[in-house]
Enzyme design. Structure first.
Site, short mmCIF file in Angstrom:
data_model
loop_
_atom_site.label_atom_id
_atom_site.label_comp_id
_atom_site.label_asym_id
_atom_site.label_seq_id
_atom_site.Cartn_x
_atom_site.Cartn_y
_atom_site.Cartn_z
N GLN A 108 36.77 27.23 45.94
CA GLN A 108 37.15 27.75 44.63
C GLN A 108 38.16 26.86 43.90
OE1 GLN A 108 37.66 31.83 46.62
NE2 GLN A 108 37.28 32.39 44.51
N HIS B 219 35.61 30.16 54.55
CA HIS B 219 35.74 31.04 53.39
C HIS B 219 34.46 30.95 52.55
CE1 HIS B 219 38.75 33.18 50.59
NE2 HIS B 219 37.58 33.27 49.99
N ASN C 201 36.70 34.45 56.61
CA ASN C 201 37.08 35.29 55.48
C ASN C 201 35.94 36.24 55.14
OD1 ASN C 201 38.84 35.85 53.01
ND2 ASN C 201 36.86 35.40 52.08
N GLU C 202 36.25 37.51 55.08
CA GLU C 202 35.32 38.55 54.64
C GLU C 202 33.92 38.41 55.25
OE1 GLU C 202 35.53 39.01 50.37
OE2 GLU C 202 37.55 39.83 50.50
C1 BGC Z 1 37.31 36.63 48.20
C2 BGC Z 1 37.77 35.64 47.18
C3 BGC Z 1 37.47 36.17 45.78
C4 BGC Z 1 38.25 37.45 45.58
C5 BGC Z 1 38.07 38.09 44.22
C6 BGC Z 1 37.48 38.05 47.82
O1 BGC Z 1 36.24 38.65 47.92
O2 BGC Z 1 37.82 36.31 49.47
O3 BGC Z 1 37.17 34.41 47.44
O4 BGC Z 1 37.77 35.24 44.78
O5 BGC Z 1 37.89 38.38 46.56
O6 BGC Z 1 36.77 38.48 43.99
#
Ligand code: BGC
Length: 389
Positions: free
Chosen positions: A14, A108, A151-152
């Site tokens: 990002q 990520h 991440n997530e």
């Molecule tokens: C993610 C980020 C994203 C943020 C806002 C999360 O889902 O880890 O990469 O930019 O939320 O949407």
């Protein structure tokens, strides 16, 4: 006891720019692209990372969460870039030299193209391949105290479903009907991947290790929907939170709260209060999320690894964050062990397909790359200087 972490977060794809070897770059630039905007040079943070770190440190923050990019570190299977590893080591050392505790994310959302081309997390060697990458990356983690493996994973399990849908004949129509929920089978693979990565990080470093979970702060629309809520929570987040048991911490990431009705999550109703991403304005989501993480993990310490709001109005960002921190304090007063708060995001970055949703504490001119701190950065720095929340 390490001090409470007060910081902000970013991810490589990002912010860095020109992440040419990643599947996201491929997706953004494919013929008949489905994404409205591309990441391009992004914020050129690959070269200018020091600038955002200096601004965060000068404001009074003591931590910075950023990621290392697998697609750069391992551009071809088994071929590791020493230059990329050295780059990320420099980032770690820069953060430390500025008094920022680095919180390093190993994955990520973006994958190397070669990994995605053969089915990404659906491939049978996914665990081994990710483990091999983590082993090499541990070489640069000396002195790092916090490592997030993935991440997530729950959002990754959605992305996997989207990828499969798009490969099918009616993919676009299917997607137009709404985003699918996470693919449970892929979720289970990611749990395995995470467990293997935790073992490697523990063997090779002294860092506390965990992963970071997207939390929707789901609530039942009525008492009759409790069972659907339970099932929804399981598929969307509890599968991943339960897999955090035994970790050193769990990363909690929340932005909004969503109601669950007879058919599952109810889309956010249109409202002038909704944020740029169309999400309901719900600073209380943070309290709901950390309490839920604490409960489902059976008492794993919580690190807030993301929380924030997409808005053009920085005063609204401050109001949201102030209210969210109030809910965090209440949860802590009720016994939830929270180790830090990392705001999303340090900078206005590429929001996975578009640039309009601005989450940053720092604005960036995308032609000159000049960074301009917003009042919210100074505000959060003041909160940080005051000590624990
Ligand atoms: C993610 C980020 C994203 C943020 C806002 C999360 O889902 O880890 O990469 O930019 O939320 O949407």
């Amino acid at each position: 006891m390490t001090p409470f972490l007060w910081g902000a977060a970013t991810s490589p794809h990002q912010t860095e720019g020109n992440n040419l070897n990643s599947d996201w770059w491929e997706l953004e630039n494919m013929e008949g692209a489905i994404l409205p905007e591309r990441s391009g040079d992004a914020l050129d943070s690959y070269h200018r990372y020091r600038e955002e770190m200096e601004l965060l440190a000068a404001a009074g923050l003591n931590a910075y969460r950023f990621g290392v990019e697998w697609a750069r570190i391992e551009p071809e299977p088994g071929q590791f870039s020493l230059a990329a590893l050295a780059h990320y080591r420099r980032m770690i050392e820069t953060a430390m030299s500025l008094g920022l505790t680095p919180v390093v994310t190993l994955h990520h959302f973006s994958n190397p193209r070669w990994f995605a081309a053969e089915g990404a997390w659906g491939r049978s060697d996914a665990v081994d391949l990710f483990t091999r990458y983590v082993e090499r990356t541990c070489d640069i983690l000396d002195g790092v105290e916090w490592v997030c493996t993935i991440n997530e994973p729950n959002m990754l399990a959605i992305m996997d479903k989207v990828r499969k849908l798009l490969a099918g004949p009616d993919g676009f129509e299917a997607l137009a009907a709404g985003m699918p929920g996470p693919d449970e089978e892929i979720g289970k693979v990611l749990v395995e991947v995470h467990r293997a990565a935790v073992d490697v990080v523990r063997e090779r470093t002294d860092a506390a290790v965990g992963w970071t979970i997207a939390q929707q702060a789901f609530q039942a629309a009525g008492p009759e929907h409790e069972e659907v809520l339970r099932r929804t929570n399981w598929v969307w987040e509890d599968l991943y939170l339960e897999a955090s048991r035994g970790d050193d911490f769990v990363g909690s990431q929340s932005y909004t709260s969503q109601l669950v009705g007879p058919d599952g999550p109810i889309p956010h109703p249109a409202s002038p209060d909704n944020t740029i991403t169309g999400w309901a304005y719900r600073p209380d989501a943070l309290g709901i999320a950390v309490r839920h993480a604490w409960e489902v993990t059976g008492g794993v310490p919580v690190l807030v690894t993301e929380n924030g709001i997409a808005t053009d109005d920085d005063a609204r960002r401050i109001a949201y964050t102030d209210a969210a921190l109030g809910h965090l304090r209440d949860a802590m007063a009720d016994g939830v062990d929270v180790r830090g708060y990392l705001h999303w995001s340090a900078v206005d970055n590429y929001e996975w397909g578009h640039w309009a949703p601005t989450f940053g504490l720092i604005a960036v001119d995308r032609e000159t790359f000049v960074r301009t701190p917003k009042p919210s950065l100074a505000w959060l720095g003041e909160v940080a200087r005051s000590g624990r929340p």
